[in-house]
Design an enzyme around this catalytic site. Sequence first.
Site, PDB file in Angstrom:
ATOM      1  N   LEU A  21      -4.949  41.419  15.645  1.00 55.86           N
ATOM      2  CA  LEU A  21      -6.299  42.364  14.917  1.00 55.86           C
ATOM      3  C   LEU A  21      -7.440  41.321  15.145  1.00 55.86           C
ATOM      4  CD1 LEU A  21      -7.278  44.717  13.078  1.00 55.86           C
ATOM      5  CD2 LEU A  21      -7.041  43.294  11.319  1.00 55.86           C
ATOM      6  N   LYS A  23      -8.182  38.855  17.491  1.00 56.69           N
ATOM      7  CA  LYS A  23      -8.800  39.114  18.738  1.00 56.69           C
ATOM      8  C   LYS A  23      -9.596  40.259  19.122  1.00 56.69           C
ATOM      9  CE  LYS A  23      -4.916  40.184  21.571  1.00 56.69           C
ATOM     10  NZ  LYS A  23      -3.776  39.584  22.252  1.00 56.69           N
ATOM     11  N   LYS A 156      -4.514  47.129   5.635  1.00 58.44           N
ATOM     12  CA  LYS A 156      -3.510  48.283   5.632  1.00 58.44           C
ATOM     13  C   LYS A 156      -2.399  47.932   6.442  1.00 58.44           C
ATOM     14  CE  LYS A 156      -3.175  51.791   8.158  1.00 58.44           C
ATOM     15  NZ  LYS A 156      -2.539  51.523   9.386  1.00 58.44           N
ATOM     16  N   ASP A 185      -9.978  50.701   5.246  1.00 53.15           N
ATOM     17  CA  ASP A 185      -9.379  51.668   6.012  1.00 53.15           C
ATOM     18  C   ASP A 185     -10.314  51.990   6.890  1.00 53.15           C
ATOM     19  OD1 ASP A 185      -9.208  54.412   6.961  1.00 53.15           O
ATOM     20  OD2 ASP A 185      -7.935  54.892   5.295  1.00 53.15           O
ATOM     21  N   HIS A 186     -10.330  51.555   8.145  1.00 52.87           N
ATOM     22  CA  HIS A 186     -11.266  51.632   9.490  1.00 52.87           C
ATOM     23  C   HIS A 186     -11.795  52.891   9.705  1.00 52.87           C
ATOM     24  CE1 HIS A 186      -8.045  52.081  12.324  1.00 52.87           C
ATOM     25  NE2 HIS A 186      -8.863  52.535  13.208  1.00 52.87           N
ATOM     26  N   HIS A 248      -5.803  56.887   6.627  1.00 52.26           N
ATOM     27  CA  HIS A 248      -6.747  57.639   7.188  1.00 52.26           C
ATOM     28  C   HIS A 248      -7.059  58.904   7.075  1.00 52.26           C
ATOM     29  CE1 HIS A 248      -6.512  53.744   9.115  1.00 52.26           C
ATOM     30  NE2 HIS A 248      -5.817  53.968  10.130  1.00 52.26           N
ATOM     31  N   LYS A 348       1.504  59.890  17.856  1.00 51.19           N
ATOM     32  CA  LYS A 348       1.591  59.022  19.241  1.00 51.19           C
ATOM     33  C   LYS A 348       2.108  59.591  20.422  1.00 51.19           C
ATOM     34  CE  LYS A 348       1.257  54.758  16.314  1.00 51.19           C
ATOM     35  NZ  LYS A 348      -0.050  54.262  16.925  1.00 51.19           N
TER      36      LYS A 348
HETATM   37  N1  NDP Z   1      -3.457  44.852  15.022  1.00 46.91           N
HETATM   38  C1  NDP Z   1      -3.967  46.038  14.812  1.00 46.91           C
HETATM   39  O1  NDP Z   1      -4.417  46.920  15.573  1.00 46.91           O
HETATM   40  C2  NDP Z   1      -3.887  46.476  13.273  1.00 46.91           C
HETATM   41  C3  NDP Z   1      -3.267  45.568  12.421  1.00 46.91           C
HETATM   42  N2  NDP Z   1      -3.485  46.019  10.749  1.00 46.91           N
HETATM   43  C4  NDP Z   1      -3.070  44.956   9.931  1.00 46.91           C
HETATM   44  O2  NDP Z   1      -3.585  43.604  10.263  1.00 46.91           O
HETATM   45  C5  NDP Z   1      -2.731  42.659   9.706  1.00 46.91           C
HETATM   46  C6  NDP Z   1      -2.834  41.791  10.780  1.00 46.91           C
HETATM   47  O3  NDP Z   1      -2.142  42.449  12.203  1.00 46.91           O
HETATM   48  P1  NDP Z   1      -2.019  41.693  13.531  1.00 46.91           P
HETATM   49  O4  NDP Z   1      -3.245  41.025  13.827  1.00 46.91           O
HETATM   50  O5  NDP Z   1      -1.616  42.997  14.445  1.00 46.91           O
HETATM   51  O6  NDP Z   1      -0.755  41.035  13.179  1.00 46.91           O
HETATM   52  P2  NDP Z   1      -0.092  39.745  13.951  1.00 46.91           P
HETATM   53  O7  NDP Z   1       1.646  40.141  14.393  1.00 46.91           O
HETATM   54  O8  NDP Z   1      -0.769  39.528  15.520  1.00 46.91           O
HETATM   55  O9  NDP Z   1      -0.162  38.477  13.349  1.00 46.91           O
HETATM   56  C7  NDP Z   1      -1.331  37.918  12.517  1.00 46.91           C
HETATM   57  C8  NDP Z   1      -0.957  36.458  12.131  1.00 46.91           C
HETATM   58  O10 NDP Z   1       0.082  36.258  11.365  1.00 46.91           O
HETATM   59  C9  NDP Z   1       0.175  34.914  11.451  1.00 46.91           C
HETATM   60  N3  NDP Z   1       1.843  34.823  11.271  1.00 46.91           N
HETATM   61  C10 NDP Z   1       2.854  35.589  11.595  1.00 46.91           C
HETATM   62  N4  NDP Z   1       4.110  35.188  11.134  1.00 46.91           N
HETATM   63  C11 NDP Z   1       3.588  34.194   9.976  1.00 46.91           C
HETATM   64  C12 NDP Z   1       4.457  33.258   9.346  1.00 46.91           C
HETATM   65  N5  NDP Z   1       5.485  33.347   9.092  1.00 46.91           N
HETATM   66  N6  NDP Z   1       3.734  32.230   8.273  1.00 46.91           N
HETATM   67  C13 NDP Z   1       2.315  32.236   8.538  1.00 46.91           C
HETATM   68  N7  NDP Z   1       1.567  33.105   9.409  1.00 46.91           N
HETATM   69  C14 NDP Z   1       2.295  34.045  10.048  1.00 46.91           C
HETATM   70  C15 NDP Z   1       0.128  34.469  12.781  1.00 46.91           C
HETATM   71  O11 NDP Z   1      -0.735  33.231  12.785  1.00 46.91           O
HETATM   72  P3  NDP Z   1      -0.054  31.895  13.309  1.00 46.91           P
HETATM   73  O12 NDP Z   1      -1.207  31.389  14.330  1.00 46.91           O
HETATM   74  O13 NDP Z   1      -0.218  31.119  12.214  1.00 46.91           O
HETATM   75  O14 NDP Z   1       1.313  32.078  14.012  1.00 46.91           O
HETATM   76  C16 NDP Z   1      -0.868  35.605  13.383  1.00 46.91           C
HETATM   77  O15 NDP Z   1      -1.965  35.150  13.588  1.00 46.91           O
HETATM   78  C17 NDP Z   1      -1.379  43.512   9.280  1.00 46.91           C
HETATM   79  O16 NDP Z   1      -1.755  43.642   7.881  1.00 46.91           O
HETATM   80  C18 NDP Z   1      -1.810  44.592  10.155  1.00 46.91           C
HETATM   81  O17 NDP Z   1      -0.805  45.666   9.465  1.00 46.91           O
HETATM   82  C19 NDP Z   1      -4.132  47.094  10.559  1.00 46.91           C
HETATM   83  C20 NDP Z   1      -4.722  47.989  11.443  1.00 46.91           C
HETATM   84  C21 NDP Z   1      -4.670  47.881  12.983  1.00 46.91           C
HETATM   85  O1  LIG Z   2      -4.546  51.842  11.505  1.00 42.91           O
HETATM   86  C1  LIG Z   2      -4.038  52.259  12.551  1.00 42.91           C
HETATM   87  O2  LIG Z   2      -4.917  53.103  13.525  1.00 42.91           O
HETATM   88  C2  LIG Z   2      -4.632  52.946  14.891  1.00 42.91           C
HETATM   89  C3  LIG Z   2      -5.652  54.165  15.423  1.00 42.91           C
HETATM   90  O3  LIG Z   2      -6.868  53.892  15.031  1.00 42.91           O
HETATM   91  P1  LIG Z   2      -8.207  54.340  16.325  1.00 42.91           P
HETATM   92  O4  LIG Z   2      -9.409  53.849  15.390  1.00 42.91           O
HETATM   93  O5  LIG Z   2      -7.801  54.135  17.251  1.00 42.91           O
HETATM   94  O6  LIG Z   2      -7.905  55.969  15.987  1.00 42.91           O
HETATM   95  C4  LIG Z   2      -3.175  53.482  15.160  1.00 42.91           C
HETATM   96  O7  LIG Z   2      -2.858  53.403  16.513  1.00 42.91           O
HETATM   97  C5  LIG Z   2      -2.227  52.398  14.439  1.00 42.91           C
HETATM   98  O8  LIG Z   2      -0.906  52.611  14.653  1.00 42.91           O
HETATM   99  C6  LIG Z   2      -2.653  52.270  12.979  1.00 42.91           C
HETATM  100  O9  LIG Z   2      -2.039  51.334  12.241  1.00 42.91           O
END
Ligand code: NDP
Ligand SMILES: O=C1O[C@H](COP(=O)(O)O)[C@@H](O)[C@H](O)[C@H]1O
Length: 494
Positions: A21, A23, A156, A185-186, A248, A348
């Site tokens: 998220l 990056k 979320k 909630d984006h 959403h 999806k």
């Molecule tokens: N990715 C997406 O598109 C979306 C994500 N989200 C929410 O955002 C949040 C982050 O998601 P996302 O970035 O995809 O998650 P990632 O799986 O990419 O991980 C996020 C971070 O968690 C850290 N991490 C993982 N395991 C551990 C651990 N055991 N102890 C400490 N740190 C840990 C890692 O940091 P480290 O460098 O320390 O390993 C990593 O940078 C979640 O709540 C997700 O549901 C919501 C909507 C969309």
């Molecule tokens: O929160 C989430 O949203 C995306 C969809 O977002 P959008 O802005 O691309 O419509 C969804 O792919 C993902 O599973 C969900 O966690």
Amino acid sequence: MNENKALQPTSIIIFGATGDLAKRKLFPAFYNLFIEGRMPEKFNIVALGRADKENEDFKNYVKENLVLFSRNQTSIETEWDKFSSHIIYFRHQIDEENSYKELDEKLKTLDNDYGVRANRLFYLSIAPNFVSVISGHLKNAVLAPNPAQDRIIIEKPFGHDKSSAIELNSLLSRTFEEEQIYRIDHYLGKETVQNILAFRFGNSIFEPIWNCKYVESVQITVAEEVGVESRGGFYEGTGALKDMIQNHLLQVLCMVAMEQPASLDAGEIRDRKVDVLRSIRRIPLDRVSHYAVRGQYGEGVVKGVKVKGYREEEGVAADSNTETFAAIKFYLDNERWEGVPFYVRTGKRMKEKHSYITIQFKPLPQSTFIAGKHPLSQNKLIINIQPLMDIRLQFMTKKPGLTVELKPVEMIFDYFSCKEDTPEAYETLLLDALEGDLTLFMRSDQVEEAWDVVKTIQEYWENNPDPSFPNYSAGSSGPEQCELLLQREEHAWE
Ligand SMILES: NC(=O)C1=CN([C@@H]2O[C@H](COP(=O)(O)OP(=O)(O)OC[C@H]3O[C@@H](n4cnc5c(N)ncnc54)[C@H](OP(=O)(O)O)[C@@H]3O)[C@@H](O)[C@H]2O)C=CC1
Ligand SMILES: O=C1O[C@H](COP(=O)(O)O)[C@@H](O)[C@H](O)[C@H]1O
């Protein structure tokens, strides 16, 4: 909702700064706010991660991802050095007390540099199970003691059902006042979703007909082309109901259905949304299959490319019962929406990415034009959320020429002329959080009520695996049963 306000010096602390998220969304959003002059004059982004990394290495990683994900690419070479001077990579262990003491020292050093005690914005971009641990440590280390200055953004999913959301809210309340908590909630940051309020309450011609006297049905569709990608492990325990509908789609439904708020005050708008959630008729456990349809994609072809089925995705069980598609018919028990079905669906691996709302108006009770002889299609208002961003009003006109035939036409307001300037949802929401504007974030009662709305469906689906899974092909419009949901009311999906 933001205006250009002078912002206080701020330290932004991102937990999970090395994750997906951060990056793809967070750093690009902060970068775009920066180049548009919307960041505070004095700020730092303290990026927390477990690995022992050099600051420069982390910055290079952020830059590489900006090139991939930032909406604004033209200025990266010229602006990068200035922006990156605000990024500090900081090694941190989420569950170690000492790590928070070190963070405290770091933040105090930054305060000395700013010359004032800066605002603190903690962004929890980590898995939900870490939220309570981090919140507890922030309390113990007295890192967020000032309600007027210190804020926390929570991603979320917020809990996994109603009782876990209540528990999480209660845990957070030990460290934070409600006004400090920004539950994101984006979808609420999307330009086209925010515009619903402007459209409804900024015009005199639509509001008088926005009710059960004139509206026959409402449809909300969020169709995704992508599958679960690298998030199979996360998605297995989630599914479309919890991942999309509980948050959403219900939030979009609230924007369509809410009463007119007395002001743009965050509390007022959130109150009106909670009213909607409370008015949604709860679906009895034994009637779930009458009101809700689920699906799971099998292999198929999306835009000419062969793709695998959900059960073949990485991290997914071979006999998975997780739904990747959900469609639900809701009714609202209030005066405005008595008897009007609100159909919501999301999936999806659908044939194309398209999110939109359709307001279907009722036919005239009497018409000069005779059905059959002068085919009439009902008036419709379509609000395209993404990737199309427009509002279309469909109405009938006379076909030009020596005829009395009618044909449907559209009047379109198109955002595309100004699309270049449209901020990403995360930009809007991060700026609101920096400014302390809670309007587009979810209050504790909103989240709990939204979980309550889906409670019986969740329970029924978890306890009754669907033997027909996978029941739709990737690249299709979803399972066939989804059509039946509307056919019973003599409606059809748009
Ligand atoms: N990715 C997406 O598109 C979306 C994500 N989200 C929410 O955002 C949040 C982050 O998601 P996302 O970035 O995809 O998650 P990632 O799986 O990419 O991980 C996020 C971070 O968690 C850290 N991490 C993982 N395991 C551990 C651990 N055991 N102890 C400490 N740190 C840990 C890692 O940091 P480290 O460098 O320390 O390993 C990593 O940078 C979640 O709540 C997700 O549901 C919501 C909507 C969309
Ligand atoms: O929160 C989430 O949203 C995306 C969809 O977002 P959008 O802005 O691309 O419509 C969804 O792919 C993902 O599973 C969900 O966690």
